[in-house]
Enzyme design. Structure first.
Site, PDB file in Angstrom:
ATOM      1  NE  ARG A  78      34.078  42.914  40.505  1.00 37.48           N
ATOM      2  CZ  ARG A  78      34.653  41.735  40.285  1.00 37.48           C
ATOM      3  NH1 ARG A  78      33.932  40.666  40.119  1.00 37.48           N
ATOM      4  NH2 ARG A  78      35.955  41.643  40.246  1.00 37.48           N
ATOM      5  NE  ARG A 133      41.102  43.633  37.964  1.00 37.09           N
ATOM      6  CZ  ARG A 133      41.984  42.629  37.924  1.00 37.09           C
ATOM      7  NH1 ARG A 133      43.145  42.778  37.289  1.00 37.09           N
ATOM      8  NH2 ARG A 133      41.705  41.485  38.486  1.00 37.09           N
ATOM      9  NE  ARG A 165      45.184  37.305  38.726  1.00 41.36           N
ATOM     10  CZ  ARG A 165      44.010  37.533  39.296  1.00 41.36           C
ATOM     11  NH1 ARG A 165      43.702  36.948  40.446  1.00 41.36           N
ATOM     12  NH2 ARG A 165      43.141  38.348  38.738  1.00 41.36           N
TER      13      ARG A 165
HETATM   14  P1  ADP Z   1      38.995  40.008  39.920  1.00 36.41           P
HETATM   15  O1  ADP Z   1      38.156  39.577  41.091  1.00 36.41           O
HETATM   16  O2  ADP Z   1      40.356  39.441  39.934  1.00 36.41           O
HETATM   17  O3  ADP Z   1      38.965  41.510  39.692  1.00 36.41           O
HETATM   18  P2  ADP Z   1      37.095  38.872  38.005  1.00 36.41           P
HETATM   19  O4  ADP Z   1      37.547  37.793  37.124  1.00 36.41           O
HETATM   20  O5  ADP Z   1      36.105  38.567  39.075  1.00 36.41           O
HETATM   21  O6  ADP Z   1      38.423  39.492  38.569  1.00 36.41           O
HETATM   22  O7  ADP Z   1      36.481  40.076  37.107  1.00 36.41           O
HETATM   23  C1  ADP Z   1      37.179  40.620  36.020  1.00 36.41           C
HETATM   24  C2  ADP Z   1      36.418  41.819  35.467  1.00 36.41           C
HETATM   25  O8  ADP Z   1      35.115  41.401  35.017  1.00 36.41           O
HETATM   26  C3  ADP Z   1      36.129  42.944  36.468  1.00 36.41           C
HETATM   27  O9  ADP Z   1      37.218  43.828  36.601  1.00 36.41           O
HETATM   28  C4  ADP Z   1      34.905  43.593  35.812  1.00 36.41           C
HETATM   29  O10 ADP Z   1      35.263  44.408  34.712  1.00 36.41           O
HETATM   30  C5  ADP Z   1      34.144  42.416  35.258  1.00 36.41           C
HETATM   31  N1  ADP Z   1      33.149  41.899  36.244  1.00 36.41           N
HETATM   32  C6  ADP Z   1      33.148  40.670  36.842  1.00 36.41           C
HETATM   33  N2  ADP Z   1      32.090  40.551  37.677  1.00 36.41           N
HETATM   34  C7  ADP Z   1      31.408  41.722  37.608  1.00 36.41           C
HETATM   35  C8  ADP Z   1      30.245  42.226  38.235  1.00 36.41           C
HETATM   36  N3  ADP Z   1      29.551  41.511  39.138  1.00 36.41           N
HETATM   37  N4  ADP Z   1      29.835  43.488  37.924  1.00 36.41           N
HETATM   38  C9  ADP Z   1      30.509  44.223  37.036  1.00 36.41           C
HETATM   39  N5  ADP Z   1      31.624  43.824  36.415  1.00 36.41           N
HETATM   40  C10 ADP Z   1      32.077  42.581  36.685  1.00 36.41           C
END
Ligand code: ADP
Length: 225
Positions: free
Chosen positions: A92, A173, A131
């Protein structure tokens, strides 16, 4: 028979793009190790681990969990990358992209492709605010039959709204995605790994586009039924 050249895939896209939905469909076709960092973080929170406690405030605020925490978690959870994998929610940030590249290089392998599921912001806010999810990450619209019944049709678990699925947090986000995650588009375009798919269409159509993109990559045998 072992797959001679298993796919190593990353799903990229803004929150609510449908990465989890497409991942579930891909896993019905391809035997790949699946890792969703969001799901792993939510499991840690539910289990009350130290990592879960460190991550909680960042997640609820719609911010990213710091790179060092997520990278350490991925290295701990991930299997041997040479066997093929589908990553959802990682990398990310550019720092995470570089860490993944280094991990793969150390195992003597590289990514096969990065699938970007592209969706405009207006649609995302609407999708996420309607959702519901089950504890295993299956996603439903509140207006669907399962959404109205409040139970997951795959595992019978109760459906809930995620703490970070409220409109104000969703907007944060999205801003975080544009600032910190979207730069990975150039990072992977430079490496010629990029497959862009229009994620604003219904899930079956998006899946068709994902399969077509993978076939274009020469992965037709792996995805053909
Ligand atoms: P979405 O893609 O719907 O935002 P996720 O379930 O992938 O949701 O992630 C939810 C939260 O988990 C993110 O908003 C972040 O806070 C954290 N997160 C998930 N993956 C990462 C990552 N690779 N690096 C940093 N934070 C992460």
């Amino acid at each position: 028979m072992p797959n001679p050249s298993p796919l190593k895939l990353v799903l990229l896209g803004p929150p609510g793009a449908g990465k989890g939905t497409q991942a579930a469909r891909l896993l019905e076709r391809l035997e790949l190790c699946y890792l969703s960092t969001g799901d792993v973080l939510r499991r840690h929170r539910a289990a009350g681990t130290a990592l879960g406690r460190q991550a909680a405030d960042h997640m609820d605020a719609g911010e990213l969990v710091p790179d060092d925490i997520v990278i350490a978690m991925l290295l701990e959870e991930g299997d041997d990358p040479r066997h093929g994998f589908l990553l959802d929610g990682f990398p990310r940030t550019i720092v995470q992209g570089e860490a993944l590249e280094a991990r793969l290089a150390a195992a003597g392998t590289t990514l096969s492709a990065v699938i970007l599921i592209d969706v405009p912001d207006e649609l995302i806010v609407d999708r996420i605010s309607s959702r519901l999810t089950c504890p295993h990450g299956h996603v439903y619209d509140v207006r669907s039959p399962s959404g109205r019944a409040g139970a997951c049709e795959r595992d019978g678990e109760s459906l809930v709204r995620r703490d970070d699925d409220h409109a104000e947090i969703v907007r944060r986000r999205l801003a975080v995605y544009r600032d910190l995650t979207a730069p990975l588009e150039d990072f992977y375009a430079l490496r010629q790994l990029f497959l862009r798919v229009d994620g604003s269409r219904p899930p079956e159509e998006v899946f068709g586009a994902v399969l077509a993109a993978l076939e274009g990559l020469g992965a037709g045998d792996a995805v053909a039924r």
